[in-house]
Scaffold this active site. Structure first.
Site, PDB file in Angstrom:
ATOM      1  N   CYS A  48      34.890 -11.064 -76.535  1.00 63.90           N
ATOM      2  CA  CYS A  48      34.998 -12.529 -76.438  1.00 63.90           C
ATOM      3  C   CYS A  48      34.801 -13.243 -77.781  1.00 63.90           C
ATOM      4  O   CYS A  48      35.398 -14.302 -78.016  1.00 63.90           O
ATOM      5  CB  CYS A  48      34.037 -13.067 -75.390  1.00 63.90           C
ATOM      6  SG  CYS A  48      32.429 -12.270 -75.414  1.00 63.90           S
TER       7      CYS A  48
ATOM      8  N   HIS B 119      31.618 -19.591 -77.317  1.00 65.20           N
ATOM      9  CA  HIS B 119      31.086 -18.931 -78.514  1.00 65.20           C
ATOM     10  C   HIS B 119      31.534 -19.725 -79.745  1.00 65.20           C
ATOM     11  O   HIS B 119      32.735 -19.948 -79.949  1.00 65.20           O
ATOM     12  CB  HIS B 119      31.612 -17.495 -78.617  1.00 65.20           C
ATOM     13  CG  HIS B 119      31.093 -16.568 -77.547  1.00 65.20           C
ATOM     14  ND1 HIS B 119      30.092 -16.906 -76.670  1.00 65.20           N
ATOM     15  CD2 HIS B 119      31.435 -15.289 -77.247  1.00 65.20           C
ATOM     16  CE1 HIS B 119      29.843 -15.875 -75.867  1.00 65.20           C
ATOM     17  NE2 HIS B 119      30.656 -14.890 -76.190  1.00 65.20           N
TER      18      HIS B 119
HETATM   19  N1  LIG Z   1      30.911 -12.364 -69.785  1.00 63.71           N
HETATM   20  C1  LIG Z   1      31.785 -12.504 -70.783  1.00 63.71           C
HETATM   21  O1  LIG Z   1      31.886 -13.579 -71.432  1.00 63.71           O
HETATM   22  C2  LIG Z   1      32.695 -11.373 -71.158  1.00 63.71           C
HETATM   23  C3  LIG Z   1      33.695 -11.633 -72.071  1.00 63.71           C
HETATM   24  C4  LIG Z   1      34.565 -10.610 -72.446  1.00 63.71           C
HETATM   25  C5  LIG Z   1      34.415  -9.360 -71.912  1.00 63.71           C
HETATM   26  N2  LIG Z   1      33.411  -9.113 -71.021  1.00 63.71           N
HETATM   27  C6  LIG Z   1      33.328  -7.751 -70.484  1.00 63.71           C
HETATM   28  O2  LIG Z   1      33.751  -7.788 -69.124  1.00 63.71           O
HETATM   29  C7  LIG Z   1      33.031  -6.805 -68.367  1.00 63.71           C
HETATM   30  C8  LIG Z   1      32.335  -7.490 -67.203  1.00 63.71           C
HETATM   31  O3  LIG Z   1      31.407  -8.443 -67.734  1.00 63.71           O
HETATM   32  P1  LIG Z   1      30.605  -9.480 -66.832  1.00 63.71           P
HETATM   33  O4  LIG Z   1      30.003 -10.424 -67.783  1.00 63.71           O
HETATM   34  O5  LIG Z   1      31.465  -9.980 -65.718  1.00 63.71           O
HETATM   35  O6  LIG Z   1      29.475  -8.490 -66.198  1.00 63.71           O
HETATM   36  P2  LIG Z   1      28.621  -8.662 -64.861  1.00 63.71           P
HETATM   37  O7  LIG Z   1      28.451 -10.095 -64.512  1.00 63.71           O
HETATM   38  O8  LIG Z   1      27.396  -7.841 -65.063  1.00 63.71           O
HETATM   39  O9  LIG Z   1      29.530  -7.949 -63.736  1.00 63.71           O
HETATM   40  C9  LIG Z   1      29.714  -6.540 -63.661  1.00 63.71           C
HETATM   41  C10 LIG Z   1      30.631  -6.179 -62.502  1.00 63.71           C
HETATM   42  O10 LIG Z   1      30.778  -4.752 -62.473  1.00 63.71           O
HETATM   43  C11 LIG Z   1      30.493  -4.287 -61.144  1.00 63.71           C
HETATM   44  N3  LIG Z   1      29.960  -2.918 -61.152  1.00 63.71           N
HETATM   45  C12 LIG Z   1      28.771  -2.508 -61.661  1.00 63.71           C
HETATM   46  N4  LIG Z   1      28.629  -1.177 -61.449  1.00 63.71           N
HETATM   47  C13 LIG Z   1      29.751  -0.754 -60.821  1.00 63.71           C
HETATM   48  C14 LIG Z   1      30.221   0.502 -60.327  1.00 63.71           C
HETATM   49  N5  LIG Z   1      29.489   1.614 -60.463  1.00 63.71           N
HETATM   50  N6  LIG Z   1      31.441   0.563 -59.732  1.00 63.71           N
HETATM   51  C15 LIG Z   1      32.178  -0.551 -59.586  1.00 63.71           C
HETATM   52  N7  LIG Z   1      31.800  -1.772 -60.004  1.00 63.71           N
HETATM   53  C16 LIG Z   1      30.603  -1.872 -60.629  1.00 63.71           C
HETATM   54  C17 LIG Z   1      29.480  -5.277 -60.618  1.00 63.71           C
HETATM   55  O11 LIG Z   1      29.440  -5.209 -59.197  1.00 63.71           O
HETATM   56  P3  LIG Z   1      28.091  -5.551 -58.345  1.00 63.71           P
HETATM   57  O12 LIG Z   1      27.999  -7.053 -58.278  1.00 63.71           O
HETATM   58  O13 LIG Z   1      28.403  -4.936 -57.017  1.00 63.71           O
HETATM   59  O14 LIG Z   1      26.929  -4.928 -59.044  1.00 63.71           O
HETATM   60  C18 LIG Z   1      30.084  -6.596 -61.132  1.00 63.71           C
HETATM   61  O15 LIG Z   1      31.156  -6.961 -60.301  1.00 63.71           O
HETATM   62  C19 LIG Z   1      32.069  -6.130 -69.352  1.00 63.71           C
HETATM   63  O16 LIG Z   1      32.660  -4.954 -69.860  1.00 63.71           O
HETATM   64  C20 LIG Z   1      31.924  -7.164 -70.451  1.00 63.71           C
HETATM   65  O17 LIG Z   1      31.572  -6.596 -71.686  1.00 63.71           O
HETATM   66  C21 LIG Z   1      32.564 -10.085 -70.619  1.00 63.71           C
END
Ligand SMILES: NC(=O)c1ccc[n+]([C@@H]2O[C@H](COP(=O)([O-])OP(=O)(O)OC[C@H]3O[C@@H](n4cnc5c(N)ncnc54)[C@H](OP(=O)(O)O)[C@@H]3O)[C@@H](O)[C@H]2O)c1
Length: 349
Positions: A148, A241
Site C-alpha cells: 500500500c 498513507h
Molecule cells: N490493510 C491494508 O491497508 C492493506 C493494503 C495492502 C495490502 N494488504 C495485504 O492484504 C492482506 C490482507 O490484509 P488485511 O489488512 O485485510 O488483513 P486482516 O484484516 O487481518 O484480514 C485477514 C483475512 O485473512 C483471513 N484468514 C486468516 N487466516 C486464514 C486461513 N488460514 N485461511 C483462510 N483465510 C484466512 C481472515 O479470516 P478470519 O476473519 O476468518 O480470521 C481475514 O479474512 C495482507 O496480505 C496485507 O498485507 C493490506
C-alpha cells in the site's frame, strides 16, 4: 451484459470488506463466493465479519455463507486478501486449479514470473502471466498489486521517471492504522504515538518500486536501477498513507515541468475507461499545507494519489509529499482495477 462471478479469499478482513463494498454495484463483476479462516467458515458473512466500514454490508452478501478456503466450488476469478504466510500456500493452489488469482498480499509479488502491476504504470508486465506454469497447466494465473505504501509512491514517481529519469529516491512514510488489518495495532500502542517500525515494509517499498518501474525483457523484469531508501512509520490516522519523498533526477527539470508531468499523467485504464479508473491517477495540490489524509484521502473515490509541496531539496534535487488511500488504491481498488484491465485484455475469459 452478464456479470462475471468472483470470489473473495480473506473476505472478512479489512481489505476483504473493501472488496465487498467496492464490488456491490460493479458493472462487470458479481460476488458469489466468500472464504476466510476456519473461524469464519460455515457462518453467515454478517456474523463472521466485524464490519468496519461506514456503509452497510450489502444485503446480497450479508446472508452469504462463508465457504472453506478451497478451490472446489469457487468461481474462476478470485480476489485474494490473505495474510502473506497463508497466501503463499493458498494462492498457487487456486491458480493451479484454473483460477485467475488477483492478489493483495506480498507472498508472490517478487516472484520472477508474477506481474506486480499498476495498469497506469507498467501495463505490459501482465505478459509475465504466460510464463507461469499454472497458465500452461490449467489456464490459471496470479497477478499482484503492490504494497500500500509503494502504490502512492510509484504513482507519483512514474511520471517523473518517464520524463526525466530517476537517479535516487528517499521516502519516509506516515502510515494509517487500517494498513495493519483488523484488529491490527493495539490502541494503547498507537494513540498519541508514532511507531517507527512496520515489519518488512521498508524492504517491500524498495524492491517493489524498482520492480514496477523496471522494464519487461522477454520473460523477466529488469529492475529500475536508481538508488532507493524507505523509512516507514505507523501513525494514528485511520486511512491514508502520507509520504515525504526526495528525488534526484537524471536530467534537469523545473518545478513547472514536474507538476505538468503529474497533471498530464494518464494510462491505459483512462484510455479504456475502466469502471474503477479515476479520471486522473495523480493530482497536484497547490495549497502549501496539502495533501492531508483528513481532506484528501478520498480523491478520485480513493483511487487518485494526491501530491503537493514540491520544492527544492538541498541534498537531492526535489522533494514533495504524496498521499494515497491504503485500502482502496493501495489494496482492494488496485486489485479491482487490475481485474478490469485483465478483462479488457482478454485474460478473464
Ligand atoms: N490493510 C491494508 O491497508 C492493506 C493494503 C495492502 C495490502 N494488504 C495485504 O492484504 C492482506 C490482507 O490484509 P488485511 O489488512 O485485510 O488483513 P486482516 O484484516 O487481518 O484480514 C485477514 C483475512 O485473512 C483471513 N484468514 C486468516 N487466516 C486464514 C486461513 N488460514 N485461511 C483462510 N483465510 C484466512 C481472515 O479470516 P478470519 O476473519 O476468518 O480470521 C481475514 O479474512 C495482507 O496480505 C496485507 O498485507 C493490506
Amino acid at each position: 451484459m452478464n456479470k462475471l462471478s468472483v470470489g473473495i479469499l480473506g473476505a472478512t478482513g479489512i481489505v476483504g470488506q473493501r472488496f465487498i463494498q467496492m464490488l456491490e454495484h460493479h458493472p462487470w463483476f458479481e460476488v458469489t463466493w466468500l472464504a476466510a479462516s476456519d473461524r469464519s467458515e460455515g457462518k453467515a458473512y454478517a456474523e463472521a465479519a466485524r464490519w468496519r466500514l461506514k456503509t452497510e454490508i450489502p444485503s446480497a452478501v450479508a446472508g452469504m455463507t462463508v465457504s472453506p478456503a478451497k478451490p472446489d466450488g469457487a468461481p474462476k476469478i478470485i480476489f485474494a486478501a490473505l495474510d502473506a504466510a497463508i497466501a503463499k500456500e493458498m494462492e498457487p493452489q487456486f491458480a493451479d486449479a484454473g483460477c485467475a488469482v488477483i492478489s493483495n498480499s506480498s507472498a508472490l509479488r517478487m516472484k520472477s514470473d508474477v506481474p506486480l502491476v499498476i495498469p497506469e504504470v507498467n501495463p505490459n508486465h501482465i505478459r509475465l502471466i504466460e510464463c507461469q506454469p499454472s497458465r500452461r497447466k490449467s489456464g490459471g494465473f496470479a497477478v499482484t498489486n503492490s504494497n500500500c505504501s509503494a502504490m502512492g509512491l510509484v504513482l507519483a514517481l512514474a511520471p517523473i521517471h518517464e520524463k526525466f529519469g530517476l537517479d535516487a529516491v528517499m521516502a519516509v512514510t506516515m502510515q494509517a492504522v487500517s494498513g495493519a488489518g483488523y484488529p491490527g495495532v493495539a490502541s494503547l500502542d498507537i494513540l498519541g504515538n508514532v511507531i517507527p517500525f512496520i515489519k518488512n515494509e521498508e524492504e517491500k517499498m524498495e524492491e517493489e518500486t524498482q520492480k514496477m518501474l523496471g522494464t519487461l525483457n522477454g520473460s523477466g523484469i529488469i529492475f529500475a536501477p536508481f538508488a532507493m531508501s524507505a523509512q516507514c512509520n505507523r501513525v494514528a490516522v485511520e486511512d491514508g498513507h502520507t509520504e515525504s519523498v526526495s528525488v534526484r533526477l537524471k536530467t534537469r527539470a523545473t518545478a513547472e515541468e514536474i507538476t505538468s508531468a503529474w497533471e498530464e499523467f494518464r494510462g491505459e485504464p483512462q484510455q479504456l475507461r475502466l469502471p474503477s479508473a479515476p479520471d486522473r491517477p495523480v493530482v497536484y495540490l497547490n495549497a502549501t499545507d496539502r495533501p492531508q489524509p483528513r481532506f484528501d484521502v478520498d480523491a478520485g473515490a480513493g483511487m487518485t494519489a494526491t501530491v503537493g509541496r514540491l520544492r527544492k531539496c538541498n541534498v537531492l534535487d526535489w522533494k514533495f509529499t504524496v498521499l494515497s488511500h491504503n485500502t482502496i488504491r493501495g489494496a482492494a481498488g488496485a486489485a479491482i482495477l487490475n481485474a478490469e484491465f485483465l478483462k479488457a485484455k482478454g485474460y478473464l475469459g
